[in-house]
Design a protein around this motif. Sequence first.
Motif, short mmCIF file in Angstrom:
data_model
loop_
_atom_site.label_atom_id
_atom_site.label_comp_id
_atom_site.label_asym_id
_atom_site.label_seq_id
_atom_site.Cartn_x
_atom_site.Cartn_y
_atom_site.Cartn_z
N ASP A 17 8.52 -10.35 21.01
CA ASP A 17 8.40 -11.76 21.42
C ASP A 17 8.60 -11.92 22.92
N GLY A 18 7.94 -12.95 23.46
CA GLY A 18 8.15 -13.32 24.87
C GLY A 18 7.02 -12.95 25.81
N ARG A 21 6.06 -16.15 27.84
CA ARG A 21 7.05 -16.54 28.87
C ARG A 21 7.11 -15.53 30.00
N ARG A 68 -2.32 -20.91 16.64
CA ARG A 68 -2.45 -21.03 18.11
C ARG A 68 -3.88 -21.38 18.50
MG MG Z 1 6.97 -16.30 20.74
#
Ligand code: MG
Length: 244
Positions: A17-18, A21, A68
């Motif tokens: 995850d990430g 970001r 998404r």
């Molecule tokens: Mg995520």
Amino acid sequence: MDYSKIKIPNHVGIILDGNGRWAQERGLTRSEGHQEGFNNLMKLTEHVFKTGVKVLSVYAFSTENFKRSKEEVDFLMNLFENKFAEYAKDLKEKNIRLVFSGGRGKPVKKKIIDIINKCEEITKECTNGIMNICFNYGSHLELVEAFKKMHTDIDNHKFSIDDVNEDMLYHYMFQDLPPIDFLIRTSGELRLSNFMLYQASYAELYFPKTYFPSFDAKEFDKALLEYTSRDRRFGGINYETKNN
Ligand code: MG
Ligand code: IPE
Ligand code: IPE
């Protein structure tokens, strides 16, 4: 690192995850984050197996990720289409078997399903470890499919309902793998997001803040140190270390 002093988990799970970001912080597009995440995964895999881990399951795309934008889903699907075969070739050279967990029908394109089947076929004799990519994966989907398959086998008199036990359920999962010992989710989010709910019931959980594209070999070794410090009790009590 001196691995002789480290407890090595047999089965590691990583919720990757990430990526988004990581990209945002650098003024890049989410797609660039995913690209970097995948490059990192290839490097990290090699390291993970070198430490002695036998099974690595990574959460690469969930059944829910289809929510998404079309642009993001298309980018990810193209990335998988272009990278899985290369990844399989790489793993074959290291004698690592590549398997996939997840639905193998719509909305995944037939072309990707064909690639996945081929990756599994060319690495099926490899014996040094198992890399399990969870793609179009959801634990709920997996359990529902498992119950359906089990029901069919009972209908066909392969066994009776009274024979069903906890271990047996593992054989009905997308892949017949051992329980997860150590579950890492990068990026600081504190949830499982529908990942391996049955298999992770006694996993040690670890939530580093690092975004996945920056989660490198050094970060993984740090995670192993943390795992080594954990006291796994499985509901029992370790009387040797208790003094009251
Ligand atoms: Mg995520
Ligand atoms: C993980 O990164 C990759 C996938 C879920 C496909 P994210 O895309 O979830 O990144 P963040 O959470 O938005 O930073
Ligand atoms: C979980 O990450 C799925 C994968 C890493 C493939 P998400 O980013 O999709 O999870 P949520 O939406 O934050 O729970």
